[in-house]
Motif scaffolding. Structure first.
Motif, mmCIF file in Angstrom:
data_model
loop_
_atom_site.group_PDB
_atom_site.id
_atom_site.type_symbol
_atom_site.label_atom_id
_atom_site.label_comp_id
_atom_site.label_asym_id
_atom_site.label_seq_id
_atom_site.Cartn_x
_atom_site.Cartn_y
_atom_site.Cartn_z
ATOM 1 N N GLN A 186 0.558 -0.973 0.570
ATOM 2 C CA GLN A 186 0.246 0.230 -0.117
ATOM 3 C C GLN A 186 0.868 1.298 0.010
ATOM 4 O OE1 GLN A 186 -3.132 -0.459 -0.541
ATOM 5 N NE2 GLN A 186 -4.098 -0.996 1.756
ATOM 6 N N ILE A 187 0.334 2.450 -0.681
ATOM 7 C CA ILE A 187 1.147 3.713 -0.667
ATOM 8 C C ILE A 187 0.875 4.061 0.336
ATOM 9 C CG2 ILE A 187 1.587 6.012 -2.491
ATOM 10 C CD1 ILE A 187 0.661 4.411 -4.610
ATOM 11 N N ILE A 188 2.010 4.565 1.599
ATOM 12 C CA ILE A 188 2.194 5.338 2.208
ATOM 13 C C ILE A 188 1.887 6.848 2.162
ATOM 14 C CG2 ILE A 188 3.724 6.007 4.721
ATOM 15 C CD1 ILE A 188 4.821 3.229 4.004
ATOM 16 N N ASP A 189 3.361 7.643 1.331
ATOM 17 C CA ASP A 189 2.779 8.366 0.992
ATOM 18 C C ASP A 189 3.800 8.866 -0.594
ATOM 19 O OD1 ASP A 189 3.868 11.763 2.423
ATOM 20 O OD2 ASP A 189 2.173 11.382 0.449
ATOM 21 N N ASN A 190 3.315 9.803 -1.423
ATOM 22 C CA ASN A 190 4.354 10.347 -2.421
ATOM 23 C C ASN A 190 4.934 11.420 -1.895
ATOM 24 O OD1 ASN A 190 5.259 10.407 -5.112
ATOM 25 N ND2 ASN A 190 2.528 10.881 -6.080
ATOM 26 N N ALA A 191 6.541 11.266 -1.915
ATOM 27 C CA ALA A 191 7.496 11.665 -1.108
ATOM 28 C C ALA A 191 8.907 12.586 -2.289
ATOM 29 C CB ALA A 191 8.291 11.154 -0.260
ATOM 30 N N LEU A 192 9.332 13.448 -1.677
ATOM 31 C CA LEU A 192 10.173 13.712 -2.025
ATOM 32 C C LEU A 192 11.307 13.396 -1.720
ATOM 33 C CD1 LEU A 192 11.174 16.368 -4.996
ATOM 34 C CD2 LEU A 192 11.287 17.196 -2.762
ATOM 35 N N VAL A 193 12.540 12.627 -2.475
ATOM 36 C CA VAL A 193 13.577 11.882 -1.362
ATOM 37 C C VAL A 193 14.776 12.522 -1.903
ATOM 38 C CG1 VAL A 193 14.665 9.561 -1.559
ATOM 39 C CG2 VAL A 193 11.837 10.069 -1.588
ATOM 40 N N ILE A 194 15.561 12.839 -0.955
ATOM 41 C CA ILE A 194 16.697 13.177 -1.446
ATOM 42 C C ILE A 194 18.099 12.290 -1.030
ATOM 43 C CG2 ILE A 194 18.250 14.852 -2.107
ATOM 44 C CD1 ILE A 194 16.563 16.507 -1.169
ATOM 45 N N PHE A 195 18.926 11.561 -1.492
ATOM 46 C CA PHE A 195 20.166 10.712 -0.453
ATOM 47 C C PHE A 195 21.620 11.264 -0.871
ATOM 48 C CE2 PHE A 195 22.222 7.268 0.520
ATOM 49 C CZ PHE A 195 22.974 6.957 -0.586
ATOM 50 N N PHE A 196 21.966 11.708 0.481
ATOM 51 C CA PHE A 196 23.300 12.142 0.037
ATOM 52 C C PHE A 196 23.817 10.757 1.070
ATOM 53 C CE2 PHE A 196 22.104 16.580 0.518
ATOM 54 C CZ PHE A 196 20.351 16.163 1.097
ATOM 55 N N PRO A 197 25.415 10.858 -0.214
ATOM 56 C CA PRO A 197 26.115 9.549 0.250
ATOM 57 C C PRO A 197 27.542 9.520 0.614
ATOM 58 C CG PRO A 197 26.548 9.870 -2.436
ATOM 59 C CD PRO A 197 25.107 10.743 -1.844
ATOM 60 N N GLY A 198 27.429 9.807 2.419
ATOM 61 C CA GLY A 198 28.977 9.520 2.865
ATOM 62 C C GLY A 198 30.147 9.362 1.556
ATOM 63 N N PRO A 199 31.114 9.845 2.220
ATOM 64 C CA PRO A 199 31.758 10.646 3.726
ATOM 65 C C PRO A 199 31.613 12.310 3.735
ATOM 66 C CG PRO A 199 33.689 10.455 2.979
ATOM 67 C CD PRO A 199 32.874 9.707 2.210
ATOM 68 N N HIS A 200 31.109 13.037 2.624
ATOM 69 C CA HIS A 200 31.053 14.152 2.928
ATOM 70 C C HIS A 200 29.313 15.291 2.987
ATOM 71 C CE1 HIS A 200 34.849 14.596 1.381
ATOM 72 N NE2 HIS A 200 35.255 13.290 0.768
ATOM 73 N N THR A 201 28.754 14.612 3.675
ATOM 74 C CA THR A 201 27.567 14.767 4.326
ATOM 75 C C THR A 201 27.880 15.572 5.839
ATOM 76 O OG1 THR A 201 27.390 13.174 5.173
ATOM 77 C CG2 THR A 201 26.620 12.934 2.784
ATOM 78 N N ALA A 202 26.620 16.599 5.762
ATOM 79 C CA ALA A 202 26.281 17.029 7.060
ATOM 80 C C ALA A 202 26.986 16.529 7.954
ATOM 81 C CB ALA A 202 25.129 17.142 7.280
ATOM 82 N N THR A 203 26.576 14.546 8.227
ATOM 83 C CA THR A 203 26.608 14.570 9.495
ATOM 84 C C THR A 203 28.275 13.442 8.939
ATOM 85 O OG1 THR A 203 25.289 12.087 9.172
ATOM 86 C CG2 THR A 203 24.496 14.081 10.666
ATOM 87 N N GLY A 204 28.560 13.105 8.077
ATOM 88 C CA GLY A 204 29.666 12.468 7.761
ATOM 89 C C GLY A 204 29.249 11.041 7.349
#
Lengths: 432, 624
Positions: free
Chosen positions: A54-72
């Motif tokens: 079942q569909i939960i939601d239609n979302a905008l997804v953004i993926f940031f692969p580490g290590p150069h991200t906000a949290t590393g």
């Protein structure tokens, strides 16, 4: 390490919700919700499904692969419609995954720190940023978050280490000819460092004030209009949290924003001679509060502004209240009338002008007591080094330089830091 | 079929101290060398000591080692470096008469009980179940033993380069050790190549001494050894001259003929005693470098020009040396050369200097990537002591940490960082430099040495006397106190706050001596004169040391946080993969060691510490 998740505003209704997932396994989120993985850093629309497809939601997804991200780490953000039901479902499915759990307060920032993405001052800056309520608080915390304080502190440290290395060369290679005149170099650099640090310490109280608010206390005899003024201000736009409409409770303290400067305005008991013990205590408290303030507003509805109990050196502004009943026309006295709403805006301007005069030219402010202590330790060590004869006891000067470098280093990083870390990060609200 | 407790391979500075130490501890020891005549040979600079190095020599002496006594009997130009500066950076140094030094070492070894010196070449180690069983000689003879200390210096796979001449040798005139070198590599130990160099030797009579500045010895030479009160050897002067732009031009014009620059040598050289080619190349804004002309002995015909280490071809050496003032007509009796050799990455060792993978096998000296006689000897004495301790059932190792000795600093640096270039000691390596002074090495180490049994009787007796005197002196000083009015009377500094002051308060400024306080405090006369300097020095550093004590306590505490042998580093939460790799490779024994690993940042240390704190207590630790 577990993969953590939370929403920017947990468990509250809002039009949009952002759920952020950070950690080693953030990249399996597409498979959890059965959607096609997205390209790194490309916002893409995806339908999120539950186990029954079942569909939960239609979302905008953004993926940031580490290590150069906000949290590393790997981060994936789901931008959803703000339904609490959607949030609950998503949390449930994430929570059921092995090694996934809800983030603790400040955990994202803690990871950013542990992964070396930000240093301690930047973490503190971020915390301040989130808590900022006035323009100045925003300015200073943003600047600290951006690393302006780190830059300054690191340049001090680099300077000290530079001097130290020259000194070590003098010690360990004494029988080889060295080209430079160390004493001059030393003296010049240390004087510059000490001056800079002294200025920093002096300006630090300003930084702390911006974070915590400037304390302004109202002093005056009973019934001159102190409470009227404070109540008046608490109802206005300048109040950070306005009084609930319809309440008649008297405010004792109100948080205000005067053109970006955070103010804590205190009401006090009216000062007069009295036999009542209780009243005497109230008056004593008023005087003490005034002594500790950044600014005292002395209110009077007559010509008398003498309060011998107040220290002469305190900063004060004299205010003649109820000016609708007659003005004093004295040069250094400001006229206001609550009844007719006159003079208040000008009063605010005068107060702001006064606070502006306290503002240092410095943009890299020390905002916490631990910063100030560290700089004081470093200054003391540098002073000792400057008084040491480099030719006779270079090893003592070297020792002091080491102490100074370590003290400065502790501002951005700290090894025996357990309590400090916990302290900093636990004061973050959830979701950061 | 001979059998020993400990066998030391190699009779260089490390081997000598190792063999002597293990013998002093009572173990039946054999020192096996390819050439008995070269025991105690100084391969390069005929000098002992210096900054950092001098500290090591004093520490070796505090543990009853030989080097200090040997140089006291053979030193011909004693100079205390940094003499005008604070005691923490005093570097005792002396030029040596090579012959006298060798003679002195050999005499000390001869007098040593439990020690046999054997001439022979070792071609293999007998190892079974990852434990040393013995050694095999060239003639196939086998010696059994429980511990082996390998101190082969630059002899493993040694190749000498002069220009494009290559000679397989461990030192000029001595053949290298080839077979053993192969065997060591076969053991799977991490072997690398390093290089070092030496200058040409000059005929003393061919130098124009009139053109050269002379430097004399200290008027009153200070002995290295705590057992000696004076130096009786004749003192001489050394010459100082400089290279110039003509010298540099010849060198840079021919730089491609240098084996390092032509690529024929791999292996990195020391940053700190670079060849003259390196100096000219790297510091090309300097148009002259100092050269010290050091006679090799009282009756030697040779001079060692300190500062022009080189491996340029012979004809180039002839040319550039003659451009130096005073050396216009010089005769070179032996040409300078570079030597490349096998060394083992010391990260394969424990802090006892035992190889982690092979029980009973200890490595010490230049083979671990250090450069210098003193660095070698310091490792030798530690390896020798521990090789002897290995014989016990539950060995309690003799370990020194960074807050106890320069030896501790060196070993810690080696086993945690390795030796990417030849390691040389400097005072700046010691974060506790104010505590680790050359004057207090005995106060720091002799008691511990006595406890472990490596200190002989003569020194034990002398130490106990000195220790008692020091304690007594401190007691006297502690009881004395004076009010500002009294201090004023004797023109001594007083505080405005009206506080009474003790002798140590006055002495801490460094401006006064105990003698200056005699009139105010006559009791001080009871303290023997030869303790004055020591007591004054202790007072001088007291304030700084108190401040540093917190750091020292924290360091020792951290150092004592052992990392269990069977910790799975991969389980430590939050550690980056890089940090995990480092931990898995090096396998540090303590938190302090882990913290020092290159690439291991403070937050990684914190994470490791937190992880360990949460572990149940019953894990087993390394033998510490």
């Amino acid at each position: 390490m577990d993969t953590i998740f939370s929403s920017a505003s947990n468990f509250q209704k809002s039009a949009l919700k952002i759920i952020r997932i950070s950690g080693e396994h953030a990249n399996i989120v597409p498979s959890i919700f059965s959607f096609k993985p997205t390209q790194p850093r490309l916002a893409s629309l995806r339908k999120l499904h539950d186990h029954n497809n079942q569909i939960i939601d239609n979302a905008l997804v953004i993926f940031f692969p580490g290590p150069h991200t906000a949290t590393g780490e790997n981060i994936i953000e789901l931008h959803l419609h703000g339904s609490l039901v959607i949030e609950k479902k998503i949390f449930q499915m994430l929570g059921n995954q092995k090694n996934f759990r809800i983030a603790e307060p400040g955990e994202y920032t803690k990871r950013a720190f542990l992964n070396g993405i930000i240093d301690l001052t930047q973490a503190e800056g971020l915390n301040d940023l989130i808590n900022a309520e006035t323009e100045n608080q925003f300015k200073i915390s943003m600047s600290q978050f951006e690393g302006v304080l780190s830059e300054k502190v690191n340049s001090w440290r680099a300077n000290i280490v530079f001097l130290l290395s020259k000194l070590e060369a003098l010690i360990d290679f004494s029988d080889e000819d060295l080209p430079f005149d160390l004493e001059k170099l030393f003296a010049k650099n240390i004087i510059n460092l000490l001056t800079d640090m002294k200025l920093s310490i002096k300006s630090s109280s300003f930084g702390e004030r911006i974070r915590n608010g400037f304390v302004i206390t109202l002093i005056g005899r009973p019934n001159v209009g102190k409470s009227s003024l404070i109540n008046f201000l608490s109802d206005r736009k300048v109040a950070i949290v306005t009084k609930e409409p319809g309440t008649t409770r008297d405010i004792l303290e109100v948080l205000l924003d005067f053109e970006g400067y955070p103010i804590i305005l205190n009401d006090t008991a009216g000062i007069r001679s009295t036999k009542s013990e209780i009243e005497k205590i109230g008056i004593k408290n008023a005087i003490e509060k005034a002594d500790k303030s950044d600014l005292i507003l002395i209110l009077s509805d007559s010509e008398n502004f003498d309060f011998t109990e107040i220290k002469k050196s305190s900063r004060k502004i004299l205010i003649h209240t109820k000016s609708d009943l007659g003005k004093l026309n004295k040069k250094n006295v400001h006229e206001i009338s609550i009844k007719e709403n006159t003079g208040i805006d000008q009063l605010i301007k005068i107060i702001v002008k006064h606070l502006k005069s306290l503002e240092p030219k410095e943009n890299a402010l020390l905002t916490r007591e631990r910063h100030v202590q560290a700089v004081k330790r470093a200054s003391d060590a540098l002073k000792r080094a400057s008084l040491t004869n480099l030719n006779i006891n270079p090893e003592l000067a070297a020792e002091d330089l080491r102490v100074a470098a370590t003290a400065i280093g502790s501002i951005t990083n700290n090894i025996d830091v357990e309590e400090i870390l916990d302290d900093i990060f636990s004061s973050f609200c959830i979701g950061k | 079929m001979k059998s020993f407790d400990v066998i030391v391979i190699g009779g260089g500075h490390a081997g000598i101290e190792a063999a002597a130490a293990s013998s002093r501890m009572g173990s039946k020891t054999a020192l096996v060398t390819m050439n008995i005549e070269t025991i105690g040979e100084m391969s390069c600079n005929p000098a002992i000591g210096g900054l950092g190095k001098g500290h090591l020599v004093r520490e070796i002496d505090a543990l009853d080692g030989l080097m200090a006594r040997a140089i006291d009997s053979s030193g011909i130009q004693f100079r205390m470096l940094n003499r005008s500066r604070g005691p923490a950076v005093h570097g005792p140094r002396s030029q040596a008469d090579r012959k006298l030094y060798k003679k002195s070492i050999n005499l000390l070894l001869k007098q040593q009980e439990n020690l046999s010196i054997i001439e022979g070449t070792i071609k293999d180690l007998k190892i079974s179940n990852k434990e040393i069983k013995g050694v095999v000689l060239q003639n196939d003879e086998v010696y059994f033993c429980k511990s082996v200390v390998l101190t082969t210096g630059t002899f493993l796979g040694g190749i000498i380069h002069i220009g494009d001449e290559k000679i397989s040798a461990g030192r000029i005139g001595d053949k290298s050790s080839e077979i053993l070198s192969k065997k060591i590599r076969q053991l799977g130990l991490p072997i690398g190549r390093l290089k070092t160099g030496t200058p040409p030797r000059l005929e003393k009579s061919s130098i124009d001494w009139k053109k050269v500045e002379m430097q004399s010895a200290d008027p009153v030479p200070v002995p290295f050894s705590f057992l000696n009160s004076e130096i009786k050897v004749k003192q001489i002067e050394c010459g100082i001259t400089r290279t110039n732009i003509h010298t540099h031009k010849i060198i840079s014009d021919n730089i491609n003929l240098s084996p390092v620059y032509s690529g024929s040598i791999e292996g990195s050289g020391p940053r700190y005693c670079p060849s003259i080619e390196d100096k000219v190349n790297r510091f090309n804004n300097k148009d002259s470098h100092q050269v010290f002309l050091e006679p090799e002995g009282l009756d030697s015909s040779l001079v060692y020009p300190n500062g022009i280490s080189t491996s340029l071809p012979k004809h180039v050496q002839d040319n550039f040396v003659k451009t130096i003032v005073g050396l216009e007509n010089v005769k070179i009796s032996q040409y300078g050369y570079a030597i490349e050799y096998d060394y083992m990455d010391p990260r394969a060792l424990n802090s006892s200097l035992e190889v982690k993978e092979i029980k009973g096998l200890f490595f010490a000296g230049q083979i671990n990537g250090t450069t210098g006689y003193e660095e070698a000897a310091a490792q030798g004495i530690i390896a020798g002591i521990n090789a002897s301790i290995k014989l016990n059932n539950n060995p309690k190792w003799f370990l020194l940490d960074r807050s106890e000795a320069y030896i501790g600093v060196m070993i810690d640096d080696l086993i945690t960082r390795g030796a990417p270039e030849p390691y040389r000691m400097f005072t700046s390596r010691a974060e506790f430099r104010l505590l680790l002074r050359s004057d207090n090495a005995d106060q720091r180490l002799t008691e511990k040495g006595i406890k472990f049994g490596v200190v002989g009787n003569k020194r034990k007796v002398l130490w106990n006397i000195k220790n008692n005197e020091l304690e007594h002196a401190n007691e006297i000083m502690d009881k004395l106190t004076a009010k500002p009015s009294e201090l004023k009377k004797y023109e001594l500094p007083f505080t405005r706050t009206g506080q009474s002051r003790k002798p140590k308060d006055i002495l801490s400024s460094g401006e006064y001596h105990i003698k200056d306080l005699f009139s105010l405090w006559p009791d001080l006369k009871k303290i023997s004169n030869n303790l004055h300097s020591q007591l004054e020095t202790d007072c001088r550093y007291n304030v700084y040391l108190k401040r540093q004590q917190e750091d020292i306590n924290a360091y020792q505490k951290e150092n004592n946080i052992n990392i269990p042998l069977n910790v799975d580093f991969n389980k430590v939460k939050g550690l980056s993969n890089e940090a995990k790799d480092i931990l898995n490779n090096v396998k540090p024994n303590t938190i302090a060691q882990a913290a020092k690993l290159p690439g291991f940042n403070p937050t990684s240390t914190l994470l490791l510490l937190r992880y360990l704190k949460k572990q149940p207590k019953e894990k087993n630790f390394s033998e510490n």
